[in-house]
Design a protein around this motif. Structure first.
Motif, PDB file in Angstrom:
ATOM      1  N   TYR A  38       0.846  -1.189   0.000  1.00 58.22           N
ATOM      2  CA  TYR A  38       0.000   0.000   0.000  1.00 58.22           C
ATOM      3  C   TYR A  38       0.886   1.245   0.000  1.00 58.22           C
ATOM      4  CZ  TYR A  38      -3.669  -3.269   1.467  1.00 58.22           C
ATOM      5  OH  TYR A  38      -4.552  -4.321   1.535  1.00 58.22           O
ATOM      6  N   LYS A  39       0.239   2.408  -0.166  1.00 58.67           N
ATOM      7  CA  LYS A  39       0.977   3.665  -0.153  1.00 58.67           C
ATOM      8  C   LYS A  39       0.093   4.759   0.429  1.00 58.67           C
ATOM      9  CE  LYS A  39       3.533   6.885  -3.108  1.00 58.67           C
ATOM     10  NZ  LYS A  39       3.957   7.193  -4.501  1.00 58.67           N
ATOM     11  N   LYS A  40       0.665   5.536   1.356  1.00 56.38           N
ATOM     12  CA  LYS A  40      -0.071   6.630   1.966  1.00 56.38           C
ATOM     13  C   LYS A  40      -0.377   7.695   0.920  1.00 56.38           C
ATOM     14  CE  LYS A  40       0.042   9.713   5.968  1.00 56.38           C
ATOM     15  NZ  LYS A  40      -1.256   9.190   6.471  1.00 56.38           N
ATOM     16  N   GLU A  41      -1.574   8.280   1.022  1.00 53.94           N
ATOM     17  CA  GLU A  41      -1.998   9.295   0.072  1.00 53.94           C
ATOM     18  C   GLU A  41      -2.289  10.607   0.795  1.00 53.94           C
ATOM     19  OE1 GLU A  41      -4.266   6.201  -2.989  1.00 53.94           O
ATOM     20  OE2 GLU A  41      -5.420   7.346  -1.513  1.00 53.94           O
ATOM     21  N   THR A  42      -2.136  11.709   0.078  1.00 52.27           N
ATOM     22  CA  THR A  42      -2.387  13.022   0.677  1.00 52.27           C
ATOM     23  C   THR A  42      -3.644  13.679   0.138  1.00 52.27           C
ATOM     24  OG1 THR A  42      -0.973  14.055  -1.005  1.00 52.27           O
ATOM     25  CG2 THR A  42       0.082  13.392   1.071  1.00 52.27           C
ATOM     26  N   ASN A  43      -4.306  13.053  -0.825  1.00 52.39           N
ATOM     27  CA  ASN A  43      -5.513  13.657  -1.391  1.00 52.39           C
ATOM     28  C   ASN A  43      -6.667  13.639  -0.388  1.00 52.39           C
ATOM     29  OD1 ASN A  43      -5.293  10.744  -1.922  1.00 52.39           O
ATOM     30  ND2 ASN A  43      -7.306  10.953  -2.859  1.00 52.39           N
ATOM     31  N   GLN A  44      -7.574  14.580  -0.552  1.00 51.37           N
ATOM     32  CA  GLN A  44      -8.712  14.714   0.359  1.00 51.37           C
ATOM     33  C   GLN A  44      -9.674  13.539   0.186  1.00 51.37           C
ATOM     34  OE1 GLN A  44      -8.854  17.252   2.532  1.00 51.37           O
ATOM     35  NE2 GLN A  44     -10.719  16.473   3.493  1.00 51.37           N
TER      36      GLN A  44
END
Length: 518
Positions: A273-279
């Protein structure tokens, strides 16, 4: 490694037509749309035989269908050449057949090959067999006393079944069975001085290699990969030239398709997985004061059912209550009307029926929410989500005591812990399956109180398949989907990097966000 353990049942229709009063035309059963092995004919245009024939010979074919209702009046013996695939029920309800002989190589034959054949006495396999179905071979053949394997069998999974109604069949015979040999070394010692058996093994290796590298052998590739895994160590012990080619064919199949991999292996190979910064939207959990939840709590006296213990005991009490009161029926879907606990429960009682895993999970989530315990229903799908329509839906419940989500599955009254008894949520179970870490399934996990569930099946196979992709609803409440008078949420899906999943309102690779605290 012994020669055993393969069993699956596939049944196939066979088209026939009579071209005259004296002739019967056997046509392709049309189960496969293309040859199982490249360059080999799947089935000739037609095979024509006299209706009065007592003995017929079927030439080499890619597959053959069932002989039931052909219309032969006196058929006593059928001889076959090479066949890639032989379906279960090859002969059934046949009053005249006495002997069946397979002279060629058999790629695979399914279980219950013959049934309700009162005069059948003998079945002989002259050539090598890559794999058998299992475990039942014959049913209701009272005169059958001889089943002979003269050629070697790569994977043998037959046994004499006590209630098969074949009283004269006491054992399987023939020089091709090496059931007493427990490993490749012993098998190699037993056959290295027997050129005919070695030649048959070479034929099997060539056959398996052709299936493994074929353009479109469908499910046969998977089973022949398993067969090759049994045969390869024997060939290597014999230092046979065919071993290298078979190994290359297995490597080709492994590298080029998911067909030959177990569901657990596919999960282990999943990207991360990968952390996301989108709302992203918030996850919302209805409060116990919600009007429908209040009615649910009062209607079923959920305070009493949940009990006054800590949150873990209350969660478990509600899990078992839903499991005990609404049966699972995977083919029944939802009852007519709203998707809430009251309607589902009352429909189940009124109609004496069960409902699918999604309905049960929505009911449990509602019961938990009514008791003030944050909960979600989680749809779990496989990597092949667009062709594999068998998903599973469970729940997660938030435990303040543990400060985490925990897995609760009302279909099987199942929950999962680590080796120290710590309750886990689906993301943690997924990680542990990928990394071969200990997992424990509760001993009383069961299906409708009729069959128990094992960790090996439920987690290592069934849920290993269905934990590749996981979805939840952003608004967790009674009637979260279907007809309702209130606003409903979006479905958000957690996928590994590189996934081709599209069937969701929101798709994310951010597992930390997905499993956030309520």
């Amino acid at each position: 490694m012994n020669l055993k353990n393969l069993g699956f049942i596939i049944t196939t229709a066979l088209g026939i037509s009579a071209v005259s009063a004296e002739d019967i035309v056997i046509k392709s059963p049309d189960y496969f749309s293309a040859p199982i092995r490249d360059g080999y004919e799947l089935f000739p245009d037609s095979l024509v035989y006299s209706i009065d024939a007592e003995e017929i010979t079927i030439p080499d074919v890619g597959m053959i269908g069932r002989f039931e209702n052909y219309g032969f009046k006196n058929l006593k013996k059928v001889t076959f050449g090479d066949i890639d695939y032989v379906p279960g029920g090859l002969f059934q309800n046949n009053e005249t057949i006495e002997e069946i002989e397979f002279r060629g190589l058999i790629g695979h034959f399914d279980c219950t090959l013959v049934t309700h054949c009162p005069n059948l006495r003998k079945i002989v396999f002259r050539g090598p067999v890559s794999s058998t179905g299992g475990p039942t071979f014959a049913f209701d053949c009272p005169q059958l006393d001889s089943v002979i394997f003269d050629g070697p069998v790569a994977r043998f999974n037959l046994r004499i079944v006590a209630d098969a109604q074949c009283p004269k069949l006491e054992q399987f015979g023939g020089k091709g069975l090496l059931a007493n040999r427990s490993n490749p070394e012993d098998i190699a010692v037993a056959i290295k001085e027997n050129p005919s058996v070695v030649k048959d093994l070479e034929r099997l290796a060539q056959y398996q290699s052709e299936v493994l590298t074929a353009k479109d052998p469908k499910w046969m590739r998977k089973w022949q990969y398993y067969n090759a895994a049994e045969l390869l160590p024997v060939l290597e012990q014999l230092k046979n030239d065919k071993a290298d080619g078979l190994k290359k064919a297995m490597d080709f199949a492994w590298d080029s398709t998911d067909d030959v991999k177990s569901k657990l292996q596919l999960l282990k190979e999943s990207p991360g997985y990968k952390k996301e910064t989108n709302q992203k939207p918030e996850f919302v959990y209805a409060q116990p004061s919600d009007s429908i939840l209040s009615q649910t709590r009062e209607r079923f006296n959920l305070d009493s059912i949940a009990g006054s213990g800590d949150d873990i005991s209350r969660i478990m009490n509600l899990l078992y209550w839903v499991h005990d009161n609404i049966e699972h029926d995977g083919g029944h879907g939802f009852p007519p009307g709203p998707r809430n606990l009251r309607n589902t429960y009352e429909s189940a009682k009124r109609d004496s029926c069960g409902f699918n895993c999604r309905a049960l999970a929505i009911c449990l989530a509602e019961a938990l929410l009514a008791e003030g315990i944050p909960a979600r229903y989680i749809t779990c799908e496989s990597k092949a989500w667009d062709t594999d329509y068998d998903c599973h839906v469970i729940c997660v419940a938030w435990s303040d005591t543990l400060n985490k989500w925990i897995w609760v599955d009302p279909t099987f009254a199942a929950y999962v812990t680590d080796e120290n008894g710590l309750l886990l949520h689906p993301g943690e179970v997924r990680y542990r399956l990928q990394n071969d870490l200990p997992l424990v399934l509760n001993e009383d996990a069961n299906w409708n109180h009729r069959s128990t569930q094992s960790k090996d099946y439920y987690l290592d196979e069934y849920m290993a398949k269905n934990l590749y992709i996981m979805s939840a609803n952003t608004i967790n409440q009674a009637e979260p989907e279907g007809k309702s008078n209130h606003a409903q949420g979006q479905h958000v899906t957690l996928v590994p990097l590189g996934s081709n999943y599209t069937n969701s309102d929101i798709i994310t690779t951010d597992d930390e966000w997905f499993w956030q605290k309520p």
